[in-house]
Design an enzyme around this catalytic site. Structure first.
Site, mmCIF file in Angstrom:
data_model
loop_
_atom_site.group_PDB
_atom_site.id
_atom_site.type_symbol
_atom_site.label_atom_id
_atom_site.label_comp_id
_atom_site.label_asym_id
_atom_site.label_seq_id
_atom_site.Cartn_x
_atom_site.Cartn_y
_atom_site.Cartn_z
ATOM 1 N N HIS A 297 0.831 -1.207 0.000
ATOM 2 C CA HIS A 297 0.000 0.000 0.000
ATOM 3 C C HIS A 297 0.869 1.262 0.000
ATOM 4 O O HIS A 297 0.681 2.165 -0.821
ATOM 5 C CB HIS A 297 -0.904 -0.015 1.231
ATOM 6 N N GLU A 298 1.816 1.302 0.910
ATOM 7 C CA GLU A 298 2.694 2.472 1.003
ATOM 8 C C GLU A 298 3.595 2.592 -0.219
ATOM 9 O O GLU A 298 3.950 3.702 -0.636
ATOM 10 C CB GLU A 298 3.535 2.398 2.277
ATOM 11 N N HIS B 17 1.892 4.698 -2.838
ATOM 12 C CA HIS B 17 2.036 6.139 -2.605
ATOM 13 C C HIS B 17 3.451 6.605 -2.965
ATOM 14 O O HIS B 17 3.639 7.665 -3.575
ATOM 15 C CB HIS B 17 1.765 6.463 -1.135
#
Length: 345
Positions: A21-22, A25
């Site tokens: 997920h990170e 980003h």
């Protein structure tokens, strides 16, 4: 009680889901020219780190996911100049915010594709043949093994796996006399099913045997996409049903999810991967809901900014984040309470 294998599975699954997920980003922030000050694997105190370019890459002591620090996430932060998050066009910020959830859904696609290519499709056999037999569970304790075919329970014929499952699920604490075939020879064993609070039925710790059907690379590409779409649609429909009150809100908090992962670990790597697929899509969907404090809430404020031509005030943003965080904590408390009810109720 959790074994070392179960604990490792929980750490790996949670860690990978948050890290991916990170990473979404991080990659999109770099591609849109934002300054990323740090990308960390794990949380807590640093174990080691190195700097490449302007970004510090670190490994931290708590191996559950990670984070990245993008400069200028707060409107009041002017130090990053034109490379700050808030200095970038709205459409670029939208991409960075959505990328986390999108990466979780993409991870699910990659996992499904990998399983299809390497393992093909596993279809249950017609007869009640045992596939996986979980150690220390009733079936294993009674001496049943993978490959055994159940032919009768308490003298009643068992023709299919459905027959077997139906006779077991409502037999908590009862002694079941199971007649089975092993290498063509007839045997018998006494098995006492145990009630599983997660599954809400009696179980003996076995899974159905399956037959392998190989899948080609091109077919796997298409089939993986279809499965992701199907699972995503089903989860969105379930969330909508819970919001509308037409579906019972049977939620799992961190303890419940860890228990599910731990149980999957007992059945093997593919079972853990299957759980990771569902959790990854679930995380992607939940994170993109238009709730303050989630990426979806942040994305909603960017839509409002695009429509009105200027961002919402810092004060309003902070207040909405506080409300969103309070709602999430309440939901987490409710889900954790349900976890304890399932475990000890």
């Amino acid at each position: 009680m959790f074994s070392i294998t179960m604990v490792v599975a929980v750490v790996v699954v949670f860690g990978v889901l948050v890290l991916v997920h990170e990473l979404g980003h991080f990659i999109t922030a770099k591609l849109t020219g934002m300054r990323v000050d740090e990308f960390a694997i794990g949380f807590g105190p640093k174990l080691c780190s190195f700097k490449r370019g302007e970004t510090v890459y670190s490994i931290r002591s708590i191996p559950l996911g990670g984070f990245n620090k993008i400069a200028g996430m707060e409107q009041d932060d002017k130090e990053a100049g034109d490379r700050a998050y808030w200095a970038k066009p709205v459409w670029q910020r939208m991409i960075v915010i959505v990328a986390g959830g999108a990466m979780n859904i993409f991870l699910a696609y990659v996992l499904i594709f990998g399983i299809l290519v390497t393992s093909g499709i596993q279809t249950p056999v017609t007869q009640a043949e045992l596939g996986s037999v979980v150690a220390q569970k009733p079936a294993a304790q009674a001496g049943l093994k993978t490959g055994d075919v159940i032919v009768a329970i308490n003298g009643e014929k068992v023709a299919t796996w459905e027959d077997f499952a139906e006779k077991v699920k409502n037999s908590d604490g009862q002694v079941l006399q199971m007649d089975y075939l092993r290498n063509g020879e007839e045997h018998s064993a006494s098995v006492i099913p145990e009630y599983d609070k997660t599954a809400k039925q009696a179980m003996v710790g076995v899974m159905a045997a399956t037959r392998h059907t190989p899948i080609s690379f091109p077919d796997a590409v298409v089939m993986a996409g279809k499965q992701v779409v199907y699972i995503t649609y089903a989860m969105i429909a379930a969330i909508g049903g819970m919001v509308m009150g037409t579906v019972h809100a049977d939620l799992a908090g961190p303890i419940g999810v860890a228990t599910i992962i731990g149980q999957a670990a007992e059945l093997g790597v593919q079972s853990v991967l299957n759980i990771m697929i569902l959790l990854s899509i679930n995380l992607g969907i939940i994170n993109l809901l238009p709730v303050p404090a989630l990426d979806g809430g942040h994305f909603f404020t960017l839509v409002v900014e695009a429509l009105r031509g200027k961002p919402l005030s810092s004060d309003l943003m902070r207040k909405s984040q506080f409300v969103g965080l309070a709602l999430l904590l309440m939901l987490m408390f409710f889900a954790t309470a349900q976890d304890f009810t399932r475990l000890f109720g």
